[in-house]
Design a protein around this motif. Structure first.
Motif, short mmCIF file in Angstrom:
data_model
loop_
_atom_site.label_atom_id
_atom_site.label_comp_id
_atom_site.label_asym_id
_atom_site.label_seq_id
_atom_site.Cartn_x
_atom_site.Cartn_y
_atom_site.Cartn_z
N PRO A 118 -8.89 8.02 6.61
CA PRO A 118 -8.75 7.12 5.44
C PRO A 118 -9.72 5.95 5.45
CG PRO A 118 -6.59 7.68 6.34
CD PRO A 118 -7.61 8.18 7.33
N SER A 119 -10.07 5.44 6.61
CA SER A 119 -11.01 4.32 6.68
C SER A 119 -12.37 4.74 6.15
CB SER A 119 -11.14 3.83 8.12
OG SER A 119 -9.91 3.39 8.62
N PHE A 120 -12.82 5.94 6.53
CA PHE A 120 -14.11 6.43 6.07
C PHE A 120 -14.07 6.81 4.59
CE2 PHE A 120 -14.68 7.95 10.70
CZ PHE A 120 -15.09 6.67 11.08
N ALA A 121 -12.93 7.30 4.12
CA ALA A 121 -12.79 7.62 2.70
C ALA A 121 -12.90 6.35 1.85
CB ALA A 121 -11.46 8.31 2.45
N MET A 122 -12.25 5.27 2.30
CA MET A 122 -12.31 4.00 1.59
C MET A 122 -13.73 3.45 1.59
SD MET A 122 -9.77 0.74 2.17
CE MET A 122 -10.25 0.53 3.89
N LEU A 123 -14.40 3.57 2.73
CA LEU A 123 -15.79 3.12 2.82
C LEU A 123 -16.69 3.93 1.89
CD1 LEU A 123 -18.09 1.53 4.26
CD2 LEU A 123 -18.16 3.41 5.92
N GLY B 28 -2.19 -2.86 12.75
CA GLY B 28 -3.35 -1.97 12.74
C GLY B 28 -4.64 -2.72 12.46
N ILE B 29 -5.70 -1.96 12.31
CA ILE B 29 -7.02 -2.52 12.00
C ILE B 29 -7.66 -1.63 10.94
CG2 ILE B 29 -9.34 -3.07 12.89
CD1 ILE B 29 -8.05 -3.51 15.64
N ASP B 30 -8.17 -2.25 9.87
CA ASP B 30 -8.92 -1.60 8.77
C ASP B 30 -8.31 -1.91 7.41
OD1 ASP B 30 -10.90 -0.50 10.30
OD2 ASP B 30 -9.93 1.47 10.45
N ASN B 31 -6.96 -2.08 7.34
CA ASN B 31 -6.28 -2.39 6.09
C ASN B 31 -6.53 -1.35 5.00
OD1 ASN B 31 -4.48 -4.18 4.69
ND2 ASN B 31 -6.20 -4.77 3.41
N ILE B 32 -6.24 -0.09 5.30
CA ILE B 32 -6.34 0.95 4.29
C ILE B 32 -5.19 0.78 3.29
CG2 ILE B 32 -7.47 2.55 5.87
CD1 ILE B 32 -4.81 4.01 6.18
N PRO B 33 -5.31 1.29 2.05
CA PRO B 33 -4.27 1.09 1.04
C PRO B 33 -2.87 1.52 1.48
CG PRO B 33 -6.26 1.92 0.01
CD PRO B 33 -6.51 1.96 1.49
N LEU B 34 -2.77 2.59 2.28
CA LEU B 34 -1.47 3.08 2.72
C LEU B 34 -0.72 2.07 3.59
CD1 LEU B 34 -2.15 6.84 3.57
CD2 LEU B 34 -0.71 5.95 1.74
N ALA B 35 -1.45 1.15 4.21
CA ALA B 35 -0.79 0.19 5.10
C ALA B 35 0.22 -0.67 4.34
CB ALA B 35 -1.85 -0.70 5.77
N ASP B 36 -0.02 -0.90 3.06
CA ASP B 36 0.87 -1.73 2.26
C ASP B 36 1.99 -0.91 1.62
OD1 ASP B 36 1.67 -4.20 1.23
OD2 ASP B 36 0.62 -3.86 -0.66
N LEU B 37 1.95 0.44 1.77
CA LEU B 37 2.91 1.31 1.11
C LEU B 37 3.97 1.87 2.05
CD1 LEU B 37 0.48 3.29 -1.23
CD2 LEU B 37 1.86 1.29 -1.79
#
Length: 352
Positions: free
Chosen positions: A73-78, A285-294
């Protein structure tokens, strides 16, 4: 079908003015002239001949993007951010998944040369591999994302830019947050194949623990992925590592995950074992991908300034394509903490 001369006649400008618009050379052009040319293109349904442009200029308006795995997910967001920035500069992105395999990386670089691509963003990959150095020697402009060079490589003046979050600070910031909320038995959880960025995050973890006299109770727990560096299986690995963490003695009360995907999987595994988050164990965690808030509870994370970093990568890439003699530079960006409900709301402790 309309051609460039038709557009020029319709807009009442020279052919060279239309060519300047097609090649993004509009800095010295009057806004009304630029608007008239673009309107003429729309009205005539003009489609520029990209193949002819490439033959004339020796390059195509595309950049390469090499990532270990788009499933991460981190690479997808990037990738989404890079695609946005590229389109803003009228470039397209050619994506390559290489799984950190040297043969795949080498083949991707060969494809870039074959397509006339002049610039590539390389994500989280060891840039001291010979094929990257050789590609740069042959004129390919590269920007390295999130994998700072070793000191030996830096002293050798690497031929590519480096853009990275300060990963030491990211690890330190995440750990400091746990400590300030009262956590004392600290664990850093990661995949066992260490990259430079992963090693730097672990370094920051121990820096924070030592600052508070907790180095004796700070540990690293690793899991081995089935494939390569685990880029495509972080959530599964995190879930599997929950059992290993609960077997530790003492059981940790604060965990830093190498990235959000692993942290989300870890929280799922802990919930399966009837562990309460954050009452029993806090997780960040580290990166703060959108799923982290869900997820439940929403996971605290350390966020890189992704938009600013991507804009810098595109700026440097295009600048050095235009001016190959421009010396490469390294750019380090400071992370920030996002506090959510996965870390216990304890009183702040000031320990030295």
């Amino acid at each position: 079908m309309a051609n460039i001369r038709d557009v020029a006649n319709h807009a009442e400008v020279s052919v060279s003015s239309v060519s300047n618009v097609l090649n993004n050379r509009t800095d010295q052009m009057r806004p009304e002239t630029l608007a008239r040319i673009r309107q003429a293109m729309l009205e005539l349904n003009y489609q520029p001949n990209r193949i002819a442009q490439q033959l004339k200029t020796g390059q195509t308006r595309m950049i390469g993007l090499l990532v270990p795995s788009i499933v991460n997910p981190s690479f997808a967001m990037l990738t989404r951010e890079i695609d946005r920035a590229a389109k803003a500069s009228q470039y397209r992105v050619l994506l390559g998944n290489t799984y950190r395999q040297a043969d795949e990386e080498r083949a991707f670089l060969e494809d870039m040369f074959a397509h006339g691509v002049k610039g590539v963003i390389v994500v989280a990959t060891a840039m001291d591999r010979p094929h990257f150095v050789e590609a740069a020697r042959q004129g390919l402009v590269m920007v390295n994302y999130d994998s700072l060079m070793s000191r030996d490589t830096l002293n050798g003046n690497p031929p590519f830019d480096s853009v990275s979050m300060d990963n030491v600070e990211a690890g330190r910031l995440a750990t400091e947050h746990l400590i300030q909320r009262g956590c004392r038995q600290l664990v850093f959880v990661t995949e066992s194949s260490l990259t430079i960025s992963r090693s730097h995050k672990i370094e920051g973890f121990f820096v924070a623990a030592k600052e508070h006299g907790l180095q004796q109770s700070a540990r690293v727990i690793e899991g081995t992925a089935k494939f390569a560096y685990g880029d495509a299986e972080m959530t599964e690995l995190g879930r599997a590592l929950a059992a290993k963490i609960l077997q530790a003695c003492p059981v940790p009360d604060g965990i830093v995950a190498i990235n959000d995907a692993l942290g989300i999987g870890l929280m799922a595994g802990l919930r399966d074992a009837r562990i309460r988050i954050p009452e029993d164990i806090s997780v960040i965690g580290i990166d703060n991908i959108p799923l982290a808030d869900l997820v439940q509870p929403p996971m605290s994370s350390v966020i890189p300034p992704l938009t600013e970093m991507v804009n810098m990568m595109m700026k440097r890439l295009l600048m050095r394509i235009e001016n190959p003699s421009l010396a490469p530079e390294a750019f380090l960006f400071a992370p920030k903490l996002i506090s959510r409900q996965s870390v216990i709301e304890g009183e702040k402790q000031h320990i030295r």
